[in-house]
Write a protein that holds these residues in place. Structure first.
Motif: not given
Length: 185
Positions: A16-19, A10-14
């Motif tokens: 988890e941007k590093d995933k 769920v990288r769409c959420r701020p």
């Protein structure tokens, strides 16, 4: 094929941007659509107006977002957009609720037009269908509201399929308000 419902990141959420994006991620696989959609959001004046109304609505809701009902949001959205005339496409089984909704909307200064799914008294035989009983006419609902010049239409409990046809034929923007679920009421 995209599988956002199964996303482990769920990288769409701020947060988890590093995933790393999973292989099925539409963000990874459809950069052309992202680019085109951003262009439309910026260039299409109607899309922009809807987005600006959403931003204003969210700013008004603010910290009270959990105390606003869907109806509060519809009313405020319509006011922000400058809507004067609202249409209601209702299931005949929800006429009592349609009357209540009409009274509330009129109390907020809107001109309201409502059309029942059975208006026109069309039978299944009239449209070459074999079925006992009654036949809903969502195309008529949409066309009546089109002719009446509604600026925003509200769907109130239309059957599956009939809601799809209503959405297809309505010229005004449409928002669902009540979705019929026979088993869950």
């Amino acid at each position: 094929a995209p599988q956002c419902a199964k996303c482990p990141v769920v990288r769409c959420r701020p947060l988890e941007k590093d995933k790393k994006l999973p292989d099925f991620c539409p963000t990874k696989n459809y950069p052309d659509i992202i680019k085109e959609s951003v262009k439309r959001h910026k260039a299409d004046s109607e899309v922009r107006a809807i987005n600006l109304a959403w931003v204003e609505l969210m700013n008004k809701v603010g910290q009270n977002r959990w105390s606003w009902t869907r109806l509060d949001e519809v009313i405020e959205y319509a006011k922000i957009r400058g809507v004067k005339k609202i249409g209601i496409a209702t299931c005949i089984g929800l006429l009592r609720e349609a009357k209540l909704l009409t009274n509330i909307l009129e109390g907020h200064g809107f001109d309201v037009v409502s059309v029942s799914c059975l208006a026109g008294e069309v039978t299944p035989e009239d449209v070459d269908l074999v079925r006992e009983g009654i036949f809903c006419n969502p195309i008529m609902q949409a066309e009546v509201l089109n002719r009446e010049g509604t600026e925003l239409n509200i769907m109130l409990g239309l059957c599956i399929g009939h809601d799809i046809l209503f959405l297809r034929y309505s010229k005004a923007d449409v928002t669902p308000f009540v979705v019929k679920d026979r088993a869950l009421g």
